[in-house]
Design a protein around this motif. Structure first.
Motif, PDB file in Angstrom:
ATOM      1  N   VAL A   1       2.414 -62.533  -0.195  1.00 56.52           N
ATOM      2  CA  VAL A   1       3.637 -61.834   0.208  1.00 56.52           C
ATOM      3  C   VAL A   1       3.624 -61.663   1.721  1.00 56.52           C
ATOM      4  O   VAL A   1       2.606 -61.248   2.299  1.00 56.52           O
ATOM      5  CB  VAL A   1       3.734 -60.450  -0.476  1.00 56.52           C
ATOM      6  N   ALA A   2       4.729 -61.960   2.362  1.00 53.68           N
ATOM      7  CA  ALA A   2       4.831 -61.824   3.814  1.00 53.68           C
ATOM      8  C   ALA A   2       5.018 -60.372   4.212  1.00 53.68           C
ATOM      9  O   ALA A   2       5.749 -59.615   3.572  1.00 53.68           O
ATOM     10  CB  ALA A   2       5.986 -62.659   4.345  1.00 53.68           C
TER      11      ALA A   2
ATOM     12  N   LYS B   1       8.811 -57.409  -2.906  1.00 52.80           N
ATOM     13  CA  LYS B   1       8.348 -56.381  -1.967  1.00 52.80           C
ATOM     14  C   LYS B   1       9.477 -55.396  -1.708  1.00 52.80           C
ATOM     15  O   LYS B   1      10.581 -55.797  -1.334  1.00 52.80           O
ATOM     16  CB  LYS B   1       7.901 -57.023  -0.650  1.00 52.80           C
ATOM     17  N   THR B   2       9.199 -54.123  -1.894  1.00 49.60           N
ATOM     18  CA  THR B   2      10.183 -53.068  -1.678  1.00 49.60           C
ATOM     19  C   THR B   2       9.731 -52.192  -0.526  1.00 49.60           C
ATOM     20  O   THR B   2       8.598 -51.689  -0.526  1.00 49.60           O
ATOM     21  CB  THR B   2      10.356 -52.201  -2.939  1.00 49.60           C
ATOM     22  N   THR B   3      10.580 -52.006   0.459  1.00 49.42           N
ATOM     23  CA  THR B   3      10.256 -51.133   1.584  1.00 49.42           C
ATOM     24  C   THR B   3      10.412 -49.677   1.155  1.00 49.42           C
ATOM     25  O   THR B   3      11.490 -49.253   0.742  1.00 49.42           O
ATOM     26  CB  THR B   3      11.175 -51.421   2.778  1.00 49.42           C
TER      27      THR B   3
ATOM     28  N   SER C   1       5.909 -51.467  -1.419  1.00 54.95           N
ATOM     29  CA  SER C   1       5.437 -51.642  -2.777  1.00 54.95           C
ATOM     30  C   SER C   1       5.565 -53.122  -3.119  1.00 54.95           C
ATOM     31  O   SER C   1       6.604 -53.736  -2.874  1.00 54.95           O
ATOM     32  CB  SER C   1       6.275 -50.792  -3.737  1.00 54.95           C
ATOM     33  N   VAL C   2       4.503 -53.699  -3.684  1.00 56.74           N
ATOM     34  CA  VAL C   2       4.493 -55.123  -4.030  1.00 56.74           C
ATOM     35  C   VAL C   2       4.262 -55.261  -5.533  1.00 56.74           C
ATOM     36  O   VAL C   2       3.281 -54.726  -6.065  1.00 56.74           O
ATOM     37  CB  VAL C   2       3.397 -55.881  -3.261  1.00 56.74           C
ATOM     38  N   ASN C   3       5.150 -55.973  -6.201  1.00 57.70           N
ATOM     39  CA  ASN C   3       4.983 -56.265  -7.618  1.00 57.70           C
ATOM     40  C   ASN C   3       3.994 -57.415  -7.764  1.00 57.70           C
ATOM     41  O   ASN C   3       4.231 -58.517  -7.248  1.00 57.70           O
ATOM     42  CB  ASN C   3       6.323 -56.616  -8.254  1.00 57.70           C
ATOM     43  N   LYS C   4       2.912 -57.196  -8.479  1.00 62.62           N
ATOM     44  CA  LYS C   4       1.852 -58.190  -8.572  1.00 62.62           C
ATOM     45  C   LYS C   4       2.238 -59.417  -9.390  1.00 62.62           C
ATOM     46  O   LYS C   4       1.605 -60.466  -9.270  1.00 62.62           O
ATOM     47  CB  LYS C   4       0.591 -57.545  -9.165  1.00 62.62           C
TER      48      LYS C   4
ATOM     49  N   LYS D   1       0.374 -60.115   8.806  1.00 64.03           N
ATOM     50  CA  LYS D   1       1.654 -60.535   8.254  1.00 64.03           C
ATOM     51  C   LYS D   1       1.552 -61.143   6.853  1.00 64.03           C
ATOM     52  O   LYS D   1       2.408 -61.924   6.455  1.00 64.03           O
ATOM     53  CB  LYS D   1       2.363 -61.518   9.211  1.00 64.03           C
ATOM     54  N   VAL D   2       0.533 -60.741   6.094  1.00 62.13           N
ATOM     55  CA  VAL D   2       0.411 -61.305   4.744  1.00 62.13           C
ATOM     56  C   VAL D   2      -0.416 -60.410   3.831  1.00 62.13           C
ATOM     57  O   VAL D   2      -1.339 -59.725   4.272  1.00 62.13           O
ATOM     58  CB  VAL D   2      -0.227 -62.717   4.802  1.00 62.13           C
ATOM     59  N   VAL D   3      -0.026 -60.406   2.543  1.00 63.89           N
ATOM     60  CA  VAL D   3      -0.886 -59.952   1.454  1.00 63.89           C
ATOM     61  C   VAL D   3      -1.190 -61.191   0.624  1.00 63.89           C
ATOM     62  O   VAL D   3      -0.279 -61.862   0.153  1.00 63.89           O
ATOM     63  CB  VAL D   3      -0.202 -58.880   0.579  1.00 63.89           C
ATOM     64  N   GLN D   4      -2.470 -61.497   0.450  1.00 64.36           N
ATOM     65  CA  GLN D   4      -2.897 -62.740  -0.204  1.00 64.36           C
ATOM     66  C   GLN D   4      -3.764 -62.424  -1.420  1.00 64.36           C
ATOM     67  O   GLN D   4      -4.668 -61.586  -1.347  1.00 64.36           O
ATOM     68  CB  GLN D   4      -3.693 -63.595   0.783  1.00 64.36           C
TER      69      GLN D   4
END
Length: 312
Positions: free
Chosen positions: A211-212, A248-250, A240-243, A188-191
């Protein structure tokens, strides 16, 4: 629309200019006819195929067969560039090992081509190289990252474990050269992590950027169409995650995507666990959005990568 075709409808972002790479036979820029690197767990091999040819033994551009034991159930593969060896292969295996091998010395590599390996424990799922300092980071799904530092940057045989960092469900790691951050996905995370020190003093520290996710993160890769983004899959979809902004876009809500790659020029490809066969987390098919899907009878693909040393 059938679920396996949902990804074909995803809009692709603007092309990335000059996605570079090094090494003979390795992509120096995105082309319509790129090569794909896959882990196949039944034969327990890494294969490299031209995406426009059938995924047969005769069409294999490169293979690596490390054997079984600690190398069983290969779960990750990628290539990176080094000053001493040129391009090297990186691999993780659920059997317990991670390591790097010399992919340039011959067409078909085996265990004797391994330059370094280690046993981080906890079901290894990914391995990444941090350039300049020559360190490697492994992700183990039992809940942690393992950092390996060298005494000589150009010699992977000098690597040793220097740090363990807790990350529940750790599955993916990727280096971000634009921000000098290591990103990892877990439960449940991008770290994001900062990297400090050199040689055996290299260390990771959790960054404020995270990001969750809705579920367990499965794959984390660069977006080859846009260097400001990451691509991540979890149990429920691909995002997609903007750094920079962490938005976060599904992209879609197809479940069980084990590998997803977004290319410049409009192509994307993926592997989806099919709940069938000898390994229900894998699939005999790599699906392409603009090309012919590639099915290898009896195979169980788990990861698929763009065959390039470029980080993004």
């Amino acid at each position: 629309m059938k679920r396996r075709n949902v990804l074909r409808a995803i809009a692709i972002g603007a092309p990335l200019v000059g996605a570079g790479a090094l090494g003979a036979g390795i992509a120096a820029a995105d082309t319509a006819n790129f090569k794909v690197m896959v882990t196949e767990q039944v034969a327990n091999k890494v294969f490299v195929f031209d995406k426009n040819k059938a995924f047969t033994d005769a069409n294999a551009y490169k293979t690596w067969s490390p054997g079984t034991g600690g190398w069983s159930n290969l779960s990750d593969c990628r290539i990176r560039d080094t000053a001493q060896f040129g391009a090297i292969g990186l691999a993780a295996a659920s059997g317990g090992r991670v390591g790097v091998w010399n992919i340039t010395d011959e067409k078909h590599q085996e265990l004797n081509d391994v330059l370094w390996s280690a046993t981080p424990g906890g079901n290894p799922h990914a391995l990444e190289r941090i350039p300049n300092v020559g360190a490697f980071v492994a992700a183990s799904s039992d809940g942690y990252l393992t950092v390996y530092g060298p005494t000589k940057v150009s010699d992977p045989s000098t690597l040793a474990k220097v740090q363990t960092v807790s990350l529940p469900g750790a599955h993916g790691v990727v280096w971000d050269p634009n921000n000098n951050l290591l990103w990892a996905c877990g439960n449940k995370v991008v770290q994001a992590y900062t990297v400090s020190g050199t040689y055996r003093n290299v260390r990771l520290k959790a960054h404020s950027k995270k990001v969750a996710l809705s579920g367990l993160g499965h794959d984390l890769q660069a977006d080859f169409s846009n260097s400001s983004l990451l691509q991540v899959s979890d149990s429920y979809g691909v995002y997609s995650v903007n750094k920079t902004t962490l938005a976060k876009t599904t992209l879609h809500t197809t479940t069980r995507i084990k590998a997803y790659v977004k290319m410049a020029g409009g192509e994307h490809f993926y592997v989806r666990g099919d709940n069938a066969g000898s390994r229900d987390w894998g699939s005999p098919t790599v699906v392409f959005s603009q090309s012919t899907d590639r099915t290898r009878t009896g195979a169980e693909f788990y990861k698929a990568r763009y065959y390039t040393t470029a980080y993004n």
